[in-house]
Structures are given as C-alpha cells and as structure tokens.
Scaffold this active site. Structure first.
Site, mmCIF file in Angstrom:
data_model
loop_
_atom_site.group_PDB
_atom_site.id
_atom_site.type_symbol
_atom_site.label_atom_id
_atom_site.label_comp_id
_atom_site.label_asym_id
_atom_site.label_seq_id
_atom_site.Cartn_x
_atom_site.Cartn_y
_atom_site.Cartn_z
ATOM 1 N N HIS B 79 0.832 -1.209 0.000
ATOM 2 C CA HIS B 79 0.000 0.000 0.000
ATOM 3 C C HIS B 79 0.861 1.250 0.000
ATOM 4 O O HIS B 79 2.073 1.190 0.208
ATOM 5 C CB HIS B 79 -0.995 0.011 1.175
ATOM 6 C CG HIS B 79 -0.386 0.169 2.542
ATOM 7 N ND1 HIS B 79 -0.119 -0.906 3.359
ATOM 8 C CD2 HIS B 79 -0.011 1.264 3.245
ATOM 9 C CE1 HIS B 79 0.398 -0.463 4.507
ATOM 10 N NE2 HIS B 79 0.479 0.853 4.459
ATOM 11 N N GLU B 130 -3.760 4.224 1.914
ATOM 12 C CA GLU B 130 -3.972 4.561 3.326
ATOM 13 C C GLU B 130 -3.902 6.085 3.466
ATOM 14 O O GLU B 130 -3.062 6.733 2.843
ATOM 15 C CB GLU B 130 -2.883 3.915 4.190
ATOM 16 C CG GLU B 130 -3.022 4.225 5.686
ATOM 17 C CD GLU B 130 -1.949 3.593 6.554
ATOM 18 O OE1 GLU B 130 -0.930 3.114 5.994
ATOM 19 O OE2 GLU B 130 -2.122 3.569 7.783
#
Lengths: 134, 134
Positions: B79, B130
C-alpha cells in the site's frame, strides 16, 4: 547508498479517468500529461511536497508497461524509485551482492533525463526497483 | 487534500532476509523490528530522508497481510500512505465521490498511533491507499 524516495509509479489503464479520481476524490495536484514515446508511456506527476507519484498509461504496442496492465487490468503499483549519487558505484555494489540489473546491465537515460537502472523484482521481494542518479 | 507521501509499505515473507538485502545490496538504513500484534505485522522502517519504506512481515494467523503474501509468495508493494490534515473531512470528501472506505468506514488508530483510513483498491487503480492524519 540509496537516498531519497524519488517517486512511486502506478500503472493505470486509463490515464484521464485516473487523473479525475486523484483530483476529485483525493484533491491531488496533478500535472499535465507528458507523452514519452521512447519509454512507451504517457505520464502525469502528482506533487506530494516531499516526493511524487507518477501515473503511467501504456503508449504504443511496445510499451514497457503493457504486460503489467495485461496482468493487472485495473492497474497497480508498478515500481519504486530511489535516488543514488553515483549510479556506476551503485551498480558495482549491486552486482557484487548478486542483484540482477535488467536489460543489458548498463544505465539508461530515464524518463527524467537522468541515468537509471532497473533491478529484478525477484531480488527485491517482488518489487521492481528503479535507481536514479541525481 | 492529500499531503506528503508518508510511506510505501512492502509486504515480505521473511523480514530478516529482506532487511539483509536492503542493507547489503541497497545500503539502506533500516530500523530495528517492531512487533505489532494488534496489526498482525512485524515492521521495520527504511529511512529515506524525505519519506520512508516499511517492510511488513505477517504476524499471527489473522494478519492483515496474510492473504496478500498467499497471493504474492515472494512479497510485493502492499500500500501507499498519504498524509491528510483532517481525516474526518477527507472521509466526507471520499464518500461524496463514491470511494469506498474499508472496514466499518470509520478511522482506526494505525501502526503509528494516528487515525488512519484504508480505501478500496478497486477505486484507485488496483492500489491500496492509506490516509493518515498528521
């Protein structure tokens, strides 16, 4: 040896749609598209202050990211680029450690006009690593 | 809306081996491992000056990255984390644009002790995003 995180590249199938998402949903500052036929991509830069994200769309039949988009039709994180001071020294160290440099093993001029190397993802936990001399 | 690139997370099957590679081949400055049972990972930080890379190894049977490692046995980019000033405002904007927040849609306390949200990869070109309030 490695210095700053120069950029993270994300390959996308539809650059205009991706730009719209980054601008509308994430409020990102996105550059105008640059067409780079010699690299087989159209690219935009997302300025994050400390670093940047590049969105890459395949360009032409021999695009370097065509196979990636075929395997990942919705796109995905393609590579991460670290800065190095001296790419020849970096290359020597990597070869000595058994890491594989892609292509003929010699630095090429990258999308930013600077010498770059790409390292084999299998030697770096499934992550394609670019080194750029700055 | 999005600010700095806080970190890029790379999931790895064997943290000790990955650290050795990053130190020996790339000359990276790698922190001591931190065990985070509540996040199901053991993590090290690679300090890149302007940003950082986190190497994540699955911890326990309910690790949040266990499925990823199953699909990508050698590891891979997991991520990308962008900083935001106000996570509640970010969440509103994202919901209004139709982006899906993972889990119950509410911010959680992340691995750095700050409120975080994860956004659905399908809404961001196959990239797990995120957002961290800083």
């Amino acid at each position: 040896m490695i210095g700053r995180l120069n950029h993270v590249a994300i390959a996308v199938p539809d650059l205009a749609a991706a730009v719209k998402t980054y601008e509308a949903a994430l409020g990102a500052r996105v550059s105008a598209p640059q067409v780079l036929p010699e690299h087989g991509v159209t690219v935009v830069f997302i300025d994050l202050g400390n670093s940047k994200v590049e969105l890459l769309e395949p360009l032409g039949e021999n695009s370097t990211i065509a196979a990636f988009i075929e395997r990942n039709p919705t796109g995905g994180m393609h590579h991460i680029c670290y800065e190095v001071e001296d790419i020849a020294t970096a290359r020597e160290r990597l070869m000595a450690q058994g890491a594989r440099v892609l292509g003929d093993g010699n630095p090429k001029i990258g999308a930013h006009g600077k010498p770059v190397l790409f390292l084999h993802p299998k030697d770096f936990n499934g992550t394609l690593v670019e080194l750029e001399e700055v």
